[in-house]
Design an enzyme around this catalytic site. Structure first.
Site, PDB file in Angstrom:
ATOM      1  CE  LYS A  65      23.650 -19.146  38.153  1.00 18.59           C
ATOM      2  NZ  LYS A  65      24.853 -18.850  37.325  1.00 18.59           N
TER       3      LYS A  65
ATOM      4  CE  LYS B 211      22.857 -13.685  36.902  1.00 12.36           C
ATOM      5  NZ  LYS B 211      23.742 -14.596  37.682  1.00 12.36           N
TER       6      LYS B 211
END
Length: 388
Positions: free
Chosen positions: A28, A86
């Site tokens: 991320k 995700k």
């Protein structure tokens, strides 16, 4: 077994997190929000660098709750080769529509829904995700700097979330500005994953670079998975003893006392009908005999936290009315003894509103030698990471 998920920004951080023991590497961009997505090329390069030495996940970004937008983002990230994708489930009346649109994608990729503890999460979405074929669900925080996960949801709510996931055969993960002292408090809830970023970085700044010492502290707090790739010669048993693994007989173990004294809380307790309608004051005195670590207590890795005792009391009382104070004492003892460092516990519970003075019960419970090994106390995960 609870796995450690470490958020990384690319190949270099992934290598560092792998070397210091992270179980899952989560890709991320911390500078782009709670679920900031990295460019696809960086994700591909990181996956190639890791070369299947660890499982990987990646976020799709902080995207609007538009079904087609999230489906396309999930498909694109899955094509980068990560094990899990995700997807942020922000509050929206289109959330179920989004999940339904992702059903086809879920047949080809392992999807994990991320709900946000600070945005009034709808736990009913867990069932919708299971129906759509998702692999798991996580709780996180959307507004970094607004508090940790446990500032927004109590332990009873977290327990319910995990139980709901497990009832539908979903991986259950917890994240959200977690710090080192939070780890021993959350492990008794048996999450499959605990996720970290800020706690792994220098000065706790999630946008800063990873700090190997900070990673080591978190790694040391989560009992490491012993897989078929681990040999007995590679295990540091002194460190594992500090984490709660049995390394010898219990009878000659040196102990310290960790206690909570004169904690007064209100609860619904008692066998009489009138006791089921109103709360009454209870006073708790709990003393745990804890195996003394061989190493000097320099950080949270080597200590049993008194917060674990307080959390056990809070969690059990939050489940609802308790008929017998003796039953309450037994349940608290069982919860505290789940930590393998605790050899025995003495619990005194007094009712303060029945008579002048107090009435109650005091019990002492010891760890059974047959359950002394910590790896017997934490449910295992299969090598795929799915709950076994």
């Amino acid at each position: 077994m609870t796995l450690m998920l470490a958020s990384v920004t690319g190949p270099a951080e992934a290598e560092l997190a792998l070397a210091t023991g992270a179980d899952i590497l989560d890709l991320k961009d911390p500078s782009a929000g709670a679920l900031g997505a990295l460019p696809a090329q960086i994700v591909r390069e990181t996956v190639a660098t890791i070369a299947a030495r660890r499982q990987t996940s990646a976020v799709t970004g902080e995207l609007p709750m538009v079904p087609e937008t999230l489906r396309d983002a999930a498909e694109a990230m899955a094509e980068c080769g990560v094990d899990y994708v995700k997807i942020g489930m922000f509050p929206s009346d289109r959330a179920r529509e989004v999940i339904g649109t992702l059903e086809e994608t879920a047949r080809r990729a392992k999807l994990v829904a991320v709900l946000f503890a600070d945005l009034t999460p709808d736990f009913a979405l867990v069932d919708a995700c299971a129906d759509a074929g998702f692999a798991g669900a996580m709780l996180d925080t959307a507004r970094k700097g607004s508090g940790r996960l446990i500032d927004h949801l109590d332990f009873f709510s977290l327990e319910n979330f995990i139980a709901r996931c497990h009832a539908r055969d979903l991986i259950a993960g917890l994240a959200g500005s977690l710090e080192a002292p939070d780890v021993p408090r959350l492990l008794p809830l048996s999450p499959d994953l605990l996720g970290f970023r800020s706690a792994l970085c220098r000065a706790g700044d999630r946008k800063s670079e990873l700090d190997p010492q900070a990673i080591a502290i978190i790694r040391g707090l989560i009992p490491a998975q012993i897989s078929r790739h681990t040999t007995m010669d590679n295990i540091d048993w002194r460190l594992r003893a500090a984490r709660g693994y049995s390394v010898g007989g219990e009878s000659d173990a040196k102990t310290d006392s960790v206690f909570v004294r004169d904690l007064v809380v209100k609860a619904k307790i008692g066998a009489y009908s009138h006791e089921q309608k109103a709360e009454q004051r209870l006073r708790f005195n709990v003393e745990a005999d804890v195996r003394r670590p061989d190493l000097k207590s320099a950080d949270m890795r080597e200590v049993f936290s008194y917060d674990t005792i307080r959390d056990a009391i809070e969690l059990i009382l939050a489940r609802g009315h308790v008929a017998l104070v003796e039953k309450l004492a037994e349940e608290i003892a069982g919860q505290v003894l789940r930590d393998a460092r605790v050899l025995s516990v003495k619990i005194r519970i007094e009712k303060l509103d029945i008579v002048p003075g107090s009435v109650g019960v005091e019990i002492r419970r010891e760890r059974l030698k047959s359950s002394a090994n910590a790896h017997q106390l934490f449910p295992g995960l299969a090598e795929t990471g799915k709950p076994s």
